[in-house]
Design a protein around this motif. Sequence first.
Motif, mmCIF file in Angstrom:
data_model
loop_
_atom_site.group_PDB
_atom_site.id
_atom_site.type_symbol
_atom_site.label_atom_id
_atom_site.label_comp_id
_atom_site.label_asym_id
_atom_site.label_seq_id
_atom_site.Cartn_x
_atom_site.Cartn_y
_atom_site.Cartn_z
ATOM 1 N N GLY A 116 -4.959 3.743 1.242
ATOM 2 C CA GLY A 116 -4.809 4.727 2.311
ATOM 3 C C GLY A 116 -4.264 4.109 3.587
ATOM 4 N N LEU A 117 -4.699 2.884 3.896
ATOM 5 C CA LEU A 117 -4.210 2.197 5.081
ATOM 6 C C LEU A 117 -2.727 1.866 4.957
ATOM 7 C CD1 LEU A 117 -5.044 0.880 7.794
ATOM 8 C CD2 LEU A 117 -5.504 -1.212 6.514
ATOM 9 N N ILE A 118 -2.343 1.338 3.794
ATOM 10 C CA ILE A 118 -0.932 1.013 3.564
ATOM 11 C C ILE A 118 -0.077 2.268 3.628
ATOM 12 C CG2 ILE A 118 0.713 0.140 1.859
ATOM 13 C CD1 ILE A 118 -0.916 -2.040 3.145
ATOM 14 N N SER A 119 -0.528 3.328 2.951
ATOM 15 C CA SER A 119 0.247 4.562 2.886
ATOM 16 C C SER A 119 0.403 5.198 4.260
ATOM 17 C CB SER A 119 -0.423 5.545 1.922
ATOM 18 O OG SER A 119 0.259 6.770 1.877
ATOM 19 N N GLY A 120 -0.687 5.294 5.015
ATOM 20 C CA GLY A 120 -0.618 5.959 6.307
ATOM 21 C C GLY A 120 0.121 5.166 7.359
ATOM 22 N N TYR A 121 0.030 3.833 7.310
ATOM 23 C CA TYR A 121 0.656 3.023 8.362
ATOM 24 C C TYR A 121 2.143 2.785 8.089
ATOM 25 C CZ TYR A 121 1.340 -0.598 11.858
ATOM 26 O OH TYR A 121 1.799 -1.320 12.929
ATOM 27 N N ILE A 122 2.473 2.458 6.842
ATOM 28 C CA ILE A 122 3.868 2.130 6.527
ATOM 29 C C ILE A 122 4.700 3.399 6.359
ATOM 30 C CG2 ILE A 122 5.373 1.033 4.818
ATOM 31 C CD1 ILE A 122 3.206 -1.012 4.337
ATOM 32 N N GLY A 123 4.142 4.398 5.652
ATOM 33 C CA GLY A 123 4.870 5.645 5.445
ATOM 34 C C GLY A 123 6.048 5.463 4.494
ATOM 35 N N GLY A 124 7.057 6.306 4.646
ATOM 36 C CA GLY A 124 8.263 6.197 3.823
ATOM 37 C C GLY A 124 8.013 6.526 2.357
ATOM 38 N N TRP A 125 8.795 5.873 1.480
ATOM 39 C CA TRP A 125 8.698 6.179 0.055
ATOM 40 C C TRP A 125 7.364 5.709 -0.543
ATOM 41 C CZ3 TRP A 125 7.959 2.352 -3.539
ATOM 42 C CH2 TRP A 125 8.215 1.037 -3.131
ATOM 43 N N ILE A 126 6.795 4.641 0.038
ATOM 44 C CA ILE A 126 5.475 4.192 -0.448
ATOM 45 C C ILE A 126 4.435 5.281 -0.226
ATOM 46 C CG2 ILE A 126 3.615 2.523 -0.063
ATOM 47 C CD1 ILE A 126 5.672 0.447 0.619
ATOM 48 N N ASP A 127 4.468 5.900 0.930
ATOM 49 C CA ASP A 127 3.535 6.977 1.237
ATOM 50 C C ASP A 127 3.726 8.155 0.288
ATOM 51 O OD1 ASP A 127 1.582 8.424 2.742
ATOM 52 O OD2 ASP A 127 3.203 9.492 3.741
ATOM 53 N N ILE A 176 -11.286 7.070 -5.999
ATOM 54 C CA ILE A 176 -10.235 6.446 -5.191
ATOM 55 C C ILE A 176 -9.426 7.465 -4.389
ATOM 56 C CG2 ILE A 176 -8.012 5.251 -5.369
ATOM 57 C CD1 ILE A 176 -9.260 3.378 -7.387
ATOM 58 N N PRO A 177 -8.975 8.584 -4.998
ATOM 59 C CA PRO A 177 -8.190 9.544 -4.200
ATOM 60 C C PRO A 177 -8.936 10.105 -2.998
ATOM 61 C CG PRO A 177 -7.927 9.982 -6.541
ATOM 62 C CD PRO A 177 -9.019 8.970 -6.415
ATOM 63 N N GLN A 178 -10.264 10.220 -3.079
ATOM 64 C CA GLN A 178 -11.018 10.746 -1.942
ATOM 65 C C GLN A 178 -10.944 9.790 -0.755
ATOM 66 O OE1 GLN A 178 -14.984 12.013 -3.031
ATOM 67 N NE2 GLN A 178 -14.343 12.552 -5.101
ATOM 68 N N TYR A 179 -11.219 8.508 -0.995
ATOM 69 C CA TYR A 179 -11.130 7.520 0.080
ATOM 70 C C TYR A 179 -9.688 7.381 0.564
ATOM 71 C CZ TYR A 179 -15.898 6.155 -1.067
ATOM 72 O OH TYR A 179 -17.250 6.158 -1.280
ATOM 73 N N PHE A 180 -8.747 7.439 -0.357
ATOM 74 C CA PHE A 180 -7.336 7.317 0.005
ATOM 75 C C PHE A 180 -6.923 8.417 0.981
ATOM 76 C CE2 PHE A 180 -3.053 8.941 -0.771
ATOM 77 C CZ PHE A 180 -2.283 7.827 -0.471
ATOM 78 N N ARG A 181 -7.271 9.651 0.674
ATOM 79 C CA ARG A 181 -6.834 10.767 1.511
ATOM 80 C C ARG A 181 -7.489 10.720 2.893
ATOM 81 N NH1 ARG A 181 -7.207 15.959 -2.442
ATOM 82 N NH2 ARG A 181 -5.682 16.903 -1.048
ATOM 83 N N VAL A 182 -8.770 10.379 2.943
ATOM 84 C CA VAL A 182 -9.472 10.333 4.232
ATOM 85 C C VAL A 182 -8.902 9.222 5.113
ATOM 86 C CG1 VAL A 182 -11.688 9.830 5.328
ATOM 87 C CG2 VAL A 182 -11.596 11.349 3.338
ATOM 88 N N ILE A 183 -8.763 8.012 4.560
ATOM 89 C CA ILE A 183 -8.268 6.885 5.352
ATOM 90 C C ILE A 183 -6.801 7.081 5.727
ATOM 91 C CG2 ILE A 183 -7.838 4.396 5.327
ATOM 92 C CD1 ILE A 183 -10.762 5.214 5.634
ATOM 93 N N ARG A 184 -6.005 7.641 4.841
ATOM 94 C CA ARG A 184 -4.604 7.896 5.169
ATOM 95 C C ARG A 184 -4.483 8.860 6.345
ATOM 96 N NH1 ARG A 184 -1.148 11.937 4.455
ATOM 97 N NH2 ARG A 184 1.097 11.435 4.422
ATOM 98 N N ALA A 185 -5.268 9.941 6.325
ATOM 99 C CA ALA A 185 -5.208 10.910 7.423
ATOM 100 C C ALA A 185 -5.639 10.270 8.740
ATOM 101 C CB ALA A 185 -6.086 12.112 7.101
ATOM 102 N N LYS A 191 -2.579 5.485 14.342
ATOM 103 C CA LYS A 191 -1.412 4.635 14.607
ATOM 104 C C LYS A 191 -0.529 5.162 15.724
ATOM 105 C CE LYS A 191 2.075 6.418 11.375
ATOM 106 N NZ LYS A 191 2.941 6.074 10.225
ATOM 107 N N SER A 192 -0.708 6.424 16.105
ATOM 108 C CA SER A 192 0.070 6.974 17.224
ATOM 109 C C SER A 192 -0.667 6.866 18.553
ATOM 110 C CB SER A 192 0.400 8.453 16.951
ATOM 111 O OG SER A 192 -0.789 9.221 16.816
ATOM 112 N N GLU A 193 -1.866 6.258 18.539
ATOM 113 C CA GLU A 193 -2.625 6.103 19.779
ATOM 114 C C GLU A 193 -1.971 5.057 20.684
ATOM 115 O OE1 GLU A 193 -5.276 7.694 20.826
ATOM 116 O OE2 GLU A 193 -5.813 8.867 19.041
#
Length: 332
Positions: A116-127, A176-185, A191-193
């Motif tokens: 979730g951290l990788i997906s939310g911070y990096i974004g793009g095709w990985i996300d 895993i998807p539950q933690y992924f979605r919460v941390i990604r959001a 990251k915009s703070e």
Amino acid sequence: MARPRRASLLARLPIVHQLRQSVGLQRGMLVAGLVITGVFLLTAALAPLIAPYGFAQLRDENGLFGAQQPPSAGHLLGTTVGGYDVLSRVIWGTQTAFLVIVVAVILSIFIGVFLGLISGYIGGWIDRVLVVVADAVFAFPTLLLAIVAAIVISGGQSSLWGGVAAAAVSITVVFIPQYFRVIRAETVRVKSEAFVESARVIGARAPRIMFRHVLRNSTRTLPLIFTLNASEAILTLAALGFLGFGIQPTSAAEWGYDLNKAIADVTSGIWWTPVFPGLAIVLVVLGITLIGESLNDLADPRLRARRRLAATPADAVAESAPASRDAMGEVL
């Protein structure tokens, strides 16, 4: 002007802090959940000392126990259709249950939070790829996915550690998807703070920003999710055992397996073989759920109760105020 006195380390511990905050029904729920869960944890830790027999023991110095024996002085909760002591199976089953919870939920947290951290911070095709995969896994029925994972991992027949690993990994895949979605959001929001932008401006590297600043401010809801998933892990493990995909009785005690073998006993008036394993499942899930619901109420500003009546107005204001942040935006 004097600086406000910081709370002691003990008072700032997660459960202790919530216990001090809670009042009325919230405190009652939290205390009840902690007591019930604590009793089961203590039982799991002391199982070798308090269990009268081994989980797979069929005889003692007087001979075989006998199948479906009613409660007596020698067997306080009777014996099962397989000739095992019910009390011993229930006590040893707490060890199996909490072992699976620890392995499954910890694996889920580490993998889900990292992705979730990788997906939310990096974004793009990985996300995009990770979101699609997580949604696809999340769309499958939980129990069906756990059964498929158990069959693939162990073929449904397992030793103690093989069964624990199979059940834990099966549950991990579901969580895993539950933690992924919460941390990604949370990561996308944090990251915009301004403090993240400040870290970039002063030259902080991306890994440091991710793990030092973003991650530390994105995990507020993890204790709540942990408690809710722990209770769901108990039910999933029991369901796997009930359907015959759990741990074998000669490898470990497991409540779902014991319930499966007690189905025929119900119609024969033999009540002690299904009641006590089922009661253990209900109580441990109830205890963990009460903790989770109490933490949910205390974490939500709209549902948070006022501090106990003995608190001063200044303490009440400080209790309800948002956490202060340092110059880099981290919670103090």
